[in-house]
Write a protein that holds these residues in place. Sequence first.
Motif, short mmCIF file in Angstrom:
data_model
loop_
_atom_site.label_atom_id
_atom_site.label_comp_id
_atom_site.label_asym_id
_atom_site.label_seq_id
_atom_site.Cartn_x
_atom_site.Cartn_y
_atom_site.Cartn_z
N CYS A 266 0.83 -1.20 0.00
CA CYS A 266 0.00 0.00 0.00
C CYS A 266 0.87 1.26 0.00
N THR A 267 0.47 2.24 -0.76
CA THR A 267 1.17 3.52 -0.76
C THR A 267 0.15 4.65 -0.66
N VAL A 295 5.36 10.53 -0.64
CA VAL A 295 4.99 9.12 -0.70
C VAL A 295 5.15 8.49 0.68
N THR A 296 4.08 7.88 1.16
CA THR A 296 4.09 7.16 2.45
C THR A 296 3.85 5.69 2.17
N ILE A 297 4.74 4.84 2.66
CA ILE A 297 4.51 3.39 2.63
C ILE A 297 4.03 3.02 4.03
N SER A 311 6.71 12.01 5.61
CA SER A 311 6.83 12.05 4.15
C SER A 311 6.74 13.50 3.66
N PHE A 333 9.40 6.39 -4.95
CA PHE A 333 8.25 5.50 -5.09
C PHE A 333 8.64 4.24 -5.86
N ARG A 336 10.85 1.83 -3.81
CA ARG A 336 10.16 1.10 -2.77
C ARG A 336 9.20 0.05 -3.32
N THR A 337 8.67 0.26 -4.52
CA THR A 337 7.68 -0.65 -5.07
C THR A 337 8.27 -1.71 -5.99
N THR A 346 -2.45 2.09 -4.53
CA THR A 346 -2.09 3.48 -4.26
C THR A 346 -3.34 4.29 -3.99
#
Length: 424
Positions: A266-267, A295-297, A311, A333, A336-337, A346
Amino acid sequence: MQLDVQVISEQIVKPSSPTDDRLRRYQLSFLDQQTPLLYNAMVYFYQKICNIEANKITIFDRLKHSISNALTCFYPLAGRIMEDQLFVDCNDEGIPFLEARVKCQLLDVLNNPTPKELNKLLPFEFHVSGTDAEHVLLGIQFNVFDCGGIGIGICISHKIGDALSFFSFVNIWASIARGETNLIVPEFKSASLFPPRAIPEAPQLKKEQIVTKRFVFGATKVEEIRRKYGENASQKRPSRVEALSAFIWDRFVTAFGLRSRPDTLCTIIHAVNLRARIDPPLPGSSFGNLYSLAVTIPSMDNNIVTQIRDSFKALNSEYVKKLQDGNDHLKYFRERTNYAKGEILTFGFTSLCRLPMYEADFGWGKPIWASSVDRQIKNVTTFMDTINGDGIEAWIALNEEEMAKFDCDEELLAYVNNPKSLQR
């Protein structure tokens, strides 16, 4: 409610004076390049100013002439995006100005606004890729209701400017219409700050079966949510946007059982204005896509507000300097993905709160409501101030199946003030 909107005329309005040949080729910035081809759009509503035919003609002519004058200040908006989407040809070709009649009372719309129907008050489709309007940067529709109220629907291409750029145009246009001459003219230097570069073409958003609904959180409920999410935050009390983002994200996670889907990455993405984060800071009159993405993970084990705030903090002057030097603002982003095992989900947020949304006085007073529309972008929430400035409207877009679940969430609805009628 369904709106019966009949367009009765369409004109092309050109700048009142020709654009200097030295300004004819307007270069888009790197951040413009990365922005999808769609419109920023809003509708401004005003009560009973066209209650007689003479008023309709007078007001229509005032708007038309003031648009023409405003286009001399915002000269790229009267041009056309070139095929390579790297430049605007500032050829003074002009902008479509439509006049329409709406077969209902303005109060009917205010008491039961339906986002999809509000799009009928706009001059263009929201997604323009592959349409005749693809290269047109600005369009305006003058809508007159049976009661004499009006709605001014405005579309400005996101390819050339962000939300603050949108309000800059609208408010200067309104100032010209009411006869002001001491104007804060826009600055067009985004390409010198974020030079264009060779990158893949910006992704175009898919047209899907999306449902947009408007949820109103009154001032009291917003404060309750801020207290709720501030209890475990490690730093200062959360802002309204931080707290509401966390709350809506939590309700989304609960509605779709994301906590039991470990392979789903999830982002959370927030659009963030860079003008105050660049060194030296830029004035609000700076025109262009001067924003980036925070961007927050999210980790289910930590306070979500703290993660969102961190973030935001990462988009500091050092980050902006790296952007100017050539770093891709989606690099974090992608890094991380890249290692996601399964689905990537997202959820995006954009906030228009505290922006000058209710300053558009064309000579007959400020709007009684400024509305968003059905943006047709999946998993996106747009925050806007209510008319009194205390509460927040959240315009949430999900696919039909997801919205049916989300809209039944009891905790969500416990915080919503009558989601249908206009909260003044």
